[in-house]
Structure formats: C-alpha cells, structure tokens
Design an enzyme around this catalytic site. Structure first.
Site, PDB file in Angstrom:
ATOM      1  N   LYS A   8      42.901 108.426  10.643  1.00  0.00           N
ATOM      2  CA  LYS A   8      41.857 107.804   9.812  1.00  0.00           C
ATOM      3  C   LYS A   8      42.212 106.332   9.596  1.00  0.00           C
ATOM      4  O   LYS A   8      43.377 106.009   9.326  1.00  0.00           O
ATOM      5  CB  LYS A   8      41.741 108.546   8.474  1.00  0.00           C
ATOM      6  CG  LYS A   8      40.570 108.063   7.608  1.00  0.00           C
ATOM      7  CD  LYS A   8      40.407 108.910   6.346  1.00  0.00           C
ATOM      8  CE  LYS A   8      39.233 108.446   5.501  1.00  0.00           C
ATOM      9  NZ  LYS A   8      39.065 109.239   4.263  1.00  0.00           N
ATOM     10  N   SER A  15      34.406 111.183   3.104  1.00  0.00           N
ATOM     11  CA  SER A  15      34.553 109.950   3.843  1.00  0.00           C
ATOM     12  C   SER A  15      35.268 110.086   5.193  1.00  0.00           C
ATOM     13  O   SER A  15      35.127 109.205   6.036  1.00  0.00           O
ATOM     14  CB  SER A  15      35.307 108.928   2.997  1.00  0.00           C
ATOM     15  OG  SER A  15      36.648 109.321   2.807  1.00  0.00           O
ATOM     16  N   SER A  73      36.804 114.322   0.470  1.00  0.00           N
ATOM     17  CA  SER A  73      36.653 113.576   1.725  1.00  0.00           C
ATOM     18  C   SER A  73      37.308 114.192   2.952  1.00  0.00           C
ATOM     19  O   SER A  73      37.070 113.729   4.064  1.00  0.00           O
ATOM     20  CB  SER A  73      37.187 112.152   1.555  1.00  0.00           C
ATOM     21  OG  SER A  73      36.259 111.363   0.867  1.00  0.00           O
TER      22      SER A  73
END
Lengths: 95, 484
Positions: free
Chosen positions: B76, B151, B175
């Site tokens: 990420k 997210s 997320s």
C-alpha cells in the site's frame, strides 16, 4: 450544529487551508451534515466515564539517553522544496 | 501459478521448480495486461522487483530462505519505501521519495518478499471507496463500474484480480476489512500495536494499524507473521511475542463460543447479506462452534464517535504538510501564511480538507468538551461493550459491510452516507481489537464478506477460524471473470 460560510472560512483559516470561494457553500453543507450526524453522541449519558484516548493501557517506554540517530541532513534536505546552505527557505517573515 | 497458495508457491520455490524471477515476471506481466482496467497500482517497480527476485533466488539456492522468500507482494502506498515514491495517493506527496524504509517494508525485505509496486488507495487513507485518490479511482474487478472499497482498495483489487498473491493494507476504520469484503478476498487488521506504525504515514494515530490482505486466511497468516512484532521505534508497538499464526491454522474449533451481535442484524443490513452470514454460521456449527446472541448496546454510536476522534487526530497529524520540508509547495507564495494555506489548499483533496476542518473545529476552543471529550467517553463505552461480550464468548461474527460493492460516484457527494459503509468495522478500531473479513457468498455476482472480531492479540484464533471455514467452502477461490 449548522455551519455557515463564515464559519467555514474561520475554520479553514485555523487549519491554514486555502478554500476556493466557490466551494465554501458546499463545505458548509457537508460539514453541517457531518456535525448533525455526530450530534447523536449527545443521546448517551457519559457522566463519570473516563475519556479513552488510546486503545491499549500502556505507558511510554524509556530508553537509554544515548545518541542513536546519525546526521542525515543532506539526505533529508534533498527532498525539500527550497534549501540553501543547510537551511530550509520560506518567504521573508521579517521585513 | 496464479491460483497457488503462498505455501504451494514457497514449496515450488524451495524445490527450484520455479524461480522467484519467473514468478515475479509472471505477476508483472499480469499487472501490465490487466491493471489498465483497475488502476490498482500507483507505481509498479519492475526493475527493483526483478533485482529483489534475483536476490531471493540466491537465498533460495543457498538455503537461507523463509516461507516468504521470493514471493511477490504489493505494498500500500502509505508505507515508506526508500528510493521509491510514497504518495499516500495525494498530490501533497506526489513528489515524495522517502529517505527511509517503514519497519514493515524492512521486515518484508528481510523475509525475502518481492515488492511489485505501490498500490492505489484513498488519499491519506481517508475514504471507503478509493474514489478520493489523486491518481483516480480503483475499480472493482467483479464489476468495473463499482468501487473496490477503501481505503486499501488498490491492494484489495490487485489481490482479487490475481495481480499479486499478497498485499499490505492499513485499517483506521475498516480500510482493510471493507475492501476485502467488497472484492472477495481475506483481510486481517490486527490488534492495535501488533504491527509497527513506524514509516506508515499517519492518519489517526490511536486507530491506524497495518495488516495483511490475501486470497485466503492461510496466505494472510504467512504475511502477517512477517509484518508483526515489537519495534522500539514505534512507541505504541506492543512488546509481546507474536503467536505462530501458521501453526494454529488447523486448530480444532470444537466448543468455540462465537457471539452474534443483535445490533449488527437490523434493518440497516441488506437481508441477502444477512442470509450469507446465516449460511456461514451453519458451516461453522458443523465444525463444532457454538453460537449465541450477544449485545453491543453502543454499536450505533461508533461511527459518530469515530468522525470526531479520527478527524481530530487527522487535523493534528496532517499539520506537518506545510510546504517547507518535503512534499508539494505552491507556486510563488506571497508570504509565509500564503505558503501554508495555498500549499495545503492545493495539495489536499476535498475529503482530506473536510476531515481536517471537522477535526480543527472539534478541537477548537469552546467545542473541545462537546465533541472531542464526549467522543472519547463514548469510545470507552464502545470498548466496554466488547469487554463485556468477551466474558461470554471467544469471538464475534457479523457482516463486514451492510451491502455489496456500490457504484462509482454513488456516494461521493454525500459524506455521511459514505461513512456508514463502515458501520460494522469502525467500533473495532475504536476499541483497538483485531478483526478479519473473509468471503462468505455472492449477491448478483458481487462478493459478500463476514467479519470475525477477536479479543486483544487473538489474531491466531481469527485466522484459524477463517482457515477452517475456507477448508469447507470455496468462496475465496472464485476468480473475477476476465482476469484469466
């Protein structure tokens, strides 16, 4: 609590955020919606409830008072927008 | 190759049936072929990945390899990577090349895992749809007109489309779990403090936690094992040994008590999602699990409390972006205040600005008690609900999200509706507990996830239950059409 355009401008100033004047109305509406939603919190009695700032009951660890970081100024300043002689440059503050 | 588990891939690598370089090239070519439709990567680092793969092949040849050595993963874009851009999906950090590695980055490198690239996400991890990214939205591989959740939407979409076997994620209010549910993969957010936050760009520091995303609980166990552990550089990292997640995967579930929170099965839940959870309950009962109803009486206050606590911490954390030391700087500032204001006004997107303003307001003089203190008190009540529940049961099971993936654009203009897509995941972060989402069905071709919540540091139990469930079901093996 509903916020008006002047509230948004004041909060944006406190947060040092430039907001496009054409967006102020939208922000006022969005922020008011969020605050109205958050107002549900008032429905519960929290007298004598200790605020919870952190999920785990832990105390700050201490370490030996010795230098562990090396000087990496040049490395860090290589990604700065403006530097000169090891100093970060900003617009003139004192005339 | 794309359907093999991490354990199988590792066995192939150790037996020299395949090299890490071949494996890495295979996934890089899949990214090149398919990611145009998904936008799940912000940066693909082919050169570095191939170099890491060759290094892994040397380790494998010399017998210095572990279970993740040579296995590709996607990172990420919130974890700092020295020498490779870390953007946090923000214009503010579009030019930011971190001068150091996050602890998680370093640990995965030491494990020999091969980073394929940095995945797309909501800007500064603020969002539930991956539509707030400066680099454009990520699309859900099951239906590219729908969101993958957020997210960690890029990580989720990349794993679901088999562009990578593994991906890292972070979870502040759901997320990892929410995108895992919406894309049909498995994601675990560990206990707060289990994974080091050092070098993980901060959003809300009392809630943020890194975790693992994979197709199966077994794969997630391997990744989390490499990520977890004490780090003296993160003052909130837990100084306690990490359980052997892989060793506990096959543990027997006989007599395990799982609670079903009444508050999670109300009219707000899509009845078809409820039916998937009920079917999962039946499967687990067949494995000896005993279910009972429980109550989490303050559950409905989790989202409101979160939208005070998280923005308050965000407004404080994001004050560091001032255009002086790194990141974006506006053109031709008139004076210092203009530099700050325009840098931040131009560098941050609308959702980030909204949250900074809500937080600034909640912390400002005259409103602190009514908002911030009140929210922290409610947070205590929410944590107490879980503590009481865990006196009766070992784990909690419920839906991960109220409904399957929604359409792109459907909720962008209505922040509160968007926030409610995390209604079942947020309380877990407020309490600091571990949570896992695993696929448990489909509705009209879209995946549905179930959420398991454990007591503090019970990650091994969560992975164990999800793994045993996945041995009985094949939801996690389904591949989105068009990603062969």
């Amino acid at each position: 609590m509903a916020l008006g355009p002047s509230d948004v401008e004041k909060i944006a100033h406190l947060a040092r955020l430039a907001i496009d004047p054409t967006d102020v109305e939208t922000y006022a509406r969005n922020l008011s919606d969020i605050l109205a939603f958050v107002d549900q919190l008032e429905s519960v009695d929290t007298r004598d409830v200790t605020p919870m700032a952190h999920p785990l009951d832990m105390t700050q660890r201490l370490r030996e008072d010795v230098v562990t970081e090396t000087d990496r100024r040049e490395h860090f300043q290589a990604i700065a927008p403006a530097v000169d002689k090891g100093l970060y440059l900003v617009p003139r503050v004192i005339e | 190759m794309i359907e093999k588990s991490v354990r199988e891939l590792s066995a192939d690598l150790h037996a020299r049936r395949v090299s890490s370089e071949e494996l890495t090239r295979h996934f890089l070519s899949r990214i090149a072929r398919h990611d145009g439709r998904l936008n799940s990567f912000i940066t693909v680092c082919e050169e570095q990945a191939l170099a890491a793969a060759r290094e892994a092949d040397i380790r494998l040849a010399e017998g210095r390899a572990g279970p993740l050595t040579g296995i590709p993963y996607a990172h990420k874009d919130i974890f700092c990577t020295e020498g490779i851009r870390t953007s946090c999906a923000s214009r503010m950090l579009d030019n930011f090349i971190a001068p150091y590695d996050a602890t998680v980055t370093e640990k995965l490198r030491q494990a020999g895992a091969v980073m394929l690239g940095k995945t797309n996400m909501d800007e500064f991890a603020m969002g539930s749809s991956n539509e707030t990214s400066y680099y454009g939205p990520v699309r859900n591989p099951w239906d590219t007109e729908r969101v993958p959740g957020g997210s960690s939407g890029g990580s989720a979409a990349a794993v679901a489309a088999r562009l990578t076997p593994l991906a890292t994620g972070t979870d502040t209010g759901g997320s990892i779990r929410q995108p895992a549910a919406l894309t049909g993969i498995t994601g675990i957010k560990p206990t707060y403090g289990r994974v080091s936050r050092w070098g993980m760009i901060a959003f809300a520091s009392s809630l943020d936690q890194g975790g693992a995303m994979a197709r199966s609980a077994e794969d997630a166990a391997y990744l989390l094992a490499a990520m977890a552990g004490f780090d003296p550089r993160d003052s909130t990292c837990a100084d306690r040994p990490v359980d052997d997640y892989v060793a506990h995967l096959e543990d027997d579930l006989g007599g395990l008590r799982i609670g079903l929170p009444k508050e999670y099965f109300t009219g707000d839940l899509d009845a078809r999602v409820g039916a998937c959870i009920e079917a999962a309950v039946k499967v687990l009962e067949g494995l000896g699990v005993v279910f009972r109803d429980i109550h989490l009486p303050h559950a409905h206050l989790a989202v409101p409390a979160y939208y005070v606590v998280a923005p308050a911490e965000c407004s404080s954390n994001l004050s560091r972006y001032d255009g002086v030391r790194f990141g974006y700087r506006c053109e031709n500032p008139r004076d210092l205040e203009d530099l700050y204001k325009r840098t931040r006004g131009e560098g941050f997107g609308a959702e980030v600005k909204r949250r900074i303003m809500i937080g600034t307001y909640a912390l400002s003089a005259g409103y602190y008690d009514a908002y911030y203190l009140k929210a922290q008190q409610v947070r205590r009540l929410i944590a107490a609900d879980f503590r009481n529940a865990f006196e009766e049961v070992d784990l909690i099971l419920g839906p991960t999200t109220p409904a399957p993936a929604f359409r792109l654009g459907e909720k962008v203009d209505d922040p509160v509706t968007m926030y409610l897509s995390d209604v079942y995941t947020i309380a877990v972060n407020l309490a600091g507990l571990p949570g896992l989402s695993a696929p448990c069905g489909f509705i009209d071709g879209l995946p549905v996830g179930m959420q398991l919540i454990g007591n503090y540091f019970e990650e091994a139990r969560l992975l164990n239950v999800a793994h045993r469930y996945q041995q009985e079901t094949d939801w996690h093996r389904r591949r989105p059409p068009g990603f062969d």
